[in-house]
Every structure is written in C-alpha cells, then in structure tokens.
Enzyme design. Structure first.
Site, PDB file in Angstrom:
ATOM      1  N   PRO A   1       0.724  -1.388   0.121  1.00 30.03           N
ATOM      2  CA  PRO A   1      -0.049   0.061  -0.035  1.00 30.03           C
ATOM      3  C   PRO A   1       0.582   1.395   0.037  1.00 30.03           C
ATOM      4  O   PRO A   1       1.324   1.647   0.766  1.00 30.03           O
ATOM      5  CB  PRO A   1      -0.840  -0.034   1.317  1.00 30.03           C
ATOM      6  CG  PRO A   1      -0.172  -1.354   2.134  1.00 30.03           C
ATOM      7  CD  PRO A   1       0.723  -1.870   1.497  1.00 30.03           C
ATOM      8  N   GLU A   2       0.960   2.075  -1.185  1.00 25.78           N
ATOM      9  CA  GLU A   2       1.078   3.615  -1.092  1.00 25.78           C
ATOM     10  C   GLU A   2      -0.221   4.159  -1.103  1.00 25.78           C
ATOM     11  O   GLU A   2      -1.291   3.561  -1.281  1.00 25.78           O
ATOM     12  CB  GLU A   2       2.087   3.877  -2.035  1.00 25.78           C
ATOM     13  CG  GLU A   2       3.656   3.097  -1.879  1.00 25.78           C
ATOM     14  CD  GLU A   2       4.581   3.579  -2.785  1.00 25.78           C
ATOM     15  OE1 GLU A   2       4.386   4.735  -3.123  1.00 25.78           O
ATOM     16  OE2 GLU A   2       5.577   2.517  -3.035  1.00 25.78           O
TER      17      GLU A   2
ATOM     18  N   LYS B   1      -2.342   7.680   2.493  1.00 22.27           N
ATOM     19  CA  LYS B   1      -2.507   6.404   2.094  1.00 22.27           C
ATOM     20  C   LYS B   1      -3.662   5.431   3.167  1.00 22.27           C
ATOM     21  O   LYS B   1      -3.752   4.166   3.100  1.00 22.27           O
ATOM     22  CB  LYS B   1      -1.213   5.494   2.800  1.00 22.27           C
ATOM     23  CG  LYS B   1       0.035   6.262   1.926  1.00 22.27           C
ATOM     24  CD  LYS B   1       1.369   5.532   2.617  1.00 22.27           C
ATOM     25  CE  LYS B   1       2.760   6.256   1.940  1.00 22.27           C
ATOM     26  NZ  LYS B   1       4.051   5.830   2.668  1.00 22.27           N
TER      27      LYS B   1
ATOM     28  N   ARG C   1      15.325   4.165   3.713  1.00 29.67           N
ATOM     29  CA  ARG C   1      14.829   3.322   2.646  1.00 29.67           C
ATOM     30  C   ARG C   1      15.669   3.097   1.744  1.00 29.67           C
ATOM     31  O   ARG C   1      16.410   4.032   1.221  1.00 29.67           O
ATOM     32  CB  ARG C   1      13.255   4.022   2.244  1.00 29.67           C
ATOM     33  CG  ARG C   1      12.489   4.263   3.467  1.00 29.67           C
ATOM     34  CD  ARG C   1      11.952   3.253   4.293  1.00 29.67           C
ATOM     35  NE  ARG C   1      11.254   2.245   3.416  1.00 29.67           N
ATOM     36  CZ  ARG C   1       9.928   2.046   3.060  1.00 29.67           C
ATOM     37  NH1 ARG C   1       9.147   3.178   3.385  1.00 29.67           N
ATOM     38  NH2 ARG C   1       9.413   1.172   2.508  1.00 29.67           N
TER      39      ARG C   1
END
Length: 258
Positions: free
Chosen positions: A2-3, A53, A248
């Site tokens: 999920p974004e 989101k 990230r």
DNA sequence: CGGCATGTTTCGCC
DNA sequence: AGGCGAAACATGCC
C-alpha cells in the site's frame, strides 16, 4: 503493497458499500482500539474516502480508518482489486485477517470488507486525527510543495516520504517521481530550484496518474524487478545507483538525476 | 541462515 | 523547539 495509489484503488472498489448497514464486525484486538466493534455494529456506511495512504469508511457514527502498513490488503465482497503482494507469496491465511465486516446486503455471502495483513504493521482506527497529512500527491501543485518545504534541509527523498509534507507517496512512488523529475534523491531540499520543484510536482500528477491507471505503485519504470536486479537506467543505460536515503532502499540514475 | 521488504512511530541527538 | 536519522515494531519470503 500500500502506497496512496493502492489506497485509491481500494477506495474506488469499496464504493458499493455505501448505503449498507454494518450487521457484524470482527477485528484483531492487537491492531484495533478498545470498543472498536461496538462502535461500528448497527452503523450505516455513508462514504468511503482516502487521505494519503489511509482508506476511510465514514459511518453515521464513527469514521473507520484502514492503515494498511507494509503488507495490508483489502477485499470487498470477496473480491480483491489487488490480488498479489509484491514482496510476498500471495498466500492469504485467515489467521492474518485483521478486520471482517458484514452488512445487511452481502451479495456473495462473504465479508463485505476484509483486511488481511501478515506482517501486522497495519492498524485500524476510529475518528483518527489525520489533519497533519499534507496535500495529496496525485493533485500536488508547486505552491503547496514550496510551502511544506520551507526551512527543511533534509534529502528531498526523505521529505517526500514524510506524510506531513505530501500525502500518499511511498518508497516506490518517490523513487519513480524523482526519476522522472531528473532530481537526485539525496539532494538537500533547500538547494532545489523552483524549476526542480515544478518538475517534481508535474511528475507526481502525471506519472502517478499513469501508474494508478496501470494498477498501482509497482507499475513504474523502476519496477520491483529492476530494483532487485540492480539493473541499468531504462532511459540512458547507466548503471543505477543504490543507497539508503530516508531510511529506505533508494534507486536512481546518477547521470540524468542531479 | 542472513538479509530484505510498497510503513509508521519512537527515541535520542543536535 | 523542532528537525533529523536510526532503531523498533512484526512477520514472511528468497
């Protein structure tokens, strides 16, 4: 998975729930607030919205928030608009269910709404305060971005990932947007020109719309396969750079992103 | 077995 | 005070 793009796909898929009454609810108490089920049973679903989101289910009582975390996915009336998680096998065990809702009209006699999340980083909320979430990536304009970046000196990638700066961008979409903007992810935000920011917001609107139409965050030029393969830039053939930025894994082309 | 994964929150250090 | 980076969270998969 999920974004914001996935949340948008699920928001659209969940529209048939509007107008129904929640007859029964079950939630994994480890990811839900106290009194969760009692606040939902008997309520009518008035709308399904999205903020960043987060998928929001408005009822005539509380608003249910679905925070999908890293591996959460949704099913509506037994159908999954997105059936496979990129970084998982595609298994769908009942023990990974975090939410099950049944309504007065369940066409397929299955959960009207089901959230399944193996890794359990997702959360359920009631009337959560989402006011801190910034302007949505899909409609972002440059003046909004400038406003949110004032006084910020961190790497542009880290700031684009920050939901209070822009809502809806995740790791894959940020890399994709910067790839098309020609801006290197480790550039300090306060060193970017207005032209850089213009290209970033244009890429948000145009590239994200096209990824959404193609099925979500995995449909960019920097596909998960290319990320994993440590391949070359699809535009100019240069070996892609790889580093940790904003906590990230980040992929970019040092030739055309500067 | 080691390492990595589309996310968010918390903690400690400037 | 507030920005920033690293660690923590939790679990599956290659």
């Amino acid at each position: 998975m999920p974004e914001g793009l996935e949340a948008e796909i699920w928001r659209r898929a969940a529209q048939p729930l509007v107008g129904r009454v929640i007859h029964q609810a079950w939630a994994d108490h480890r990811v839900a607030p106290d009194g969760f089920v009692d606040q939902l049973v008997g309520r009518r679903i008035d709308a399904v919205r999205r903020v960043g989101k987060v998928v929001l289910v408005d009822t005539d009582g509380a608003t249910l928030g679905l925070h999908l975390g890293m591996t959460g996915r949704l099913e509506v009336d037994g159908a999954a608009p997105i059936d496979r998680l990129e970084y998982s096998s595609g298994a769908d065990l009942a023990e990974w269910d975090r939410l099950r809702l049944w309504t007065d009209i369940d066409p397929k006699r299955v959960c009207a709404l089901r959230m399944n999340d193996p890794r359990r980083l997702g959360r359920l909320s009631l009337d959560a305060d989402l006011t801190a979430i910034g302007p949505d990536a899909l409609t972002l304009d440059t003046s909004q971005l400038v406003e949110r970046l004032v006084g910020r000196r961190a790497a542009i990638k880290a700031l684009l990932l920050d939901q209070s700066v822009v809502g809806g961008l995740g790791n894959l979409c940020v890399d994709e947007v910067l790839f098309w903007s020609g801006v290197a992810p480790n550039r300090a935000a306060d060193e970017l020109t207005l032209d850089d920011l213009d290209r970033i917001t244009a890429a948000c609107r145009e590239r994200l719309a096209s990824m959404l139409a193609a099925g979500g965050s995995t449909n960019g030029m920097l596909s998960p396969a290319l990320r994993a393969a440590r391949g070359v830039c699809p535009l100019d053939g240069t070996a892609l750079e790889r580093a940790t930025i904003g906590g990230r894994t980040t992929i970019w082309c040092a030739l055309h992103q500067r």
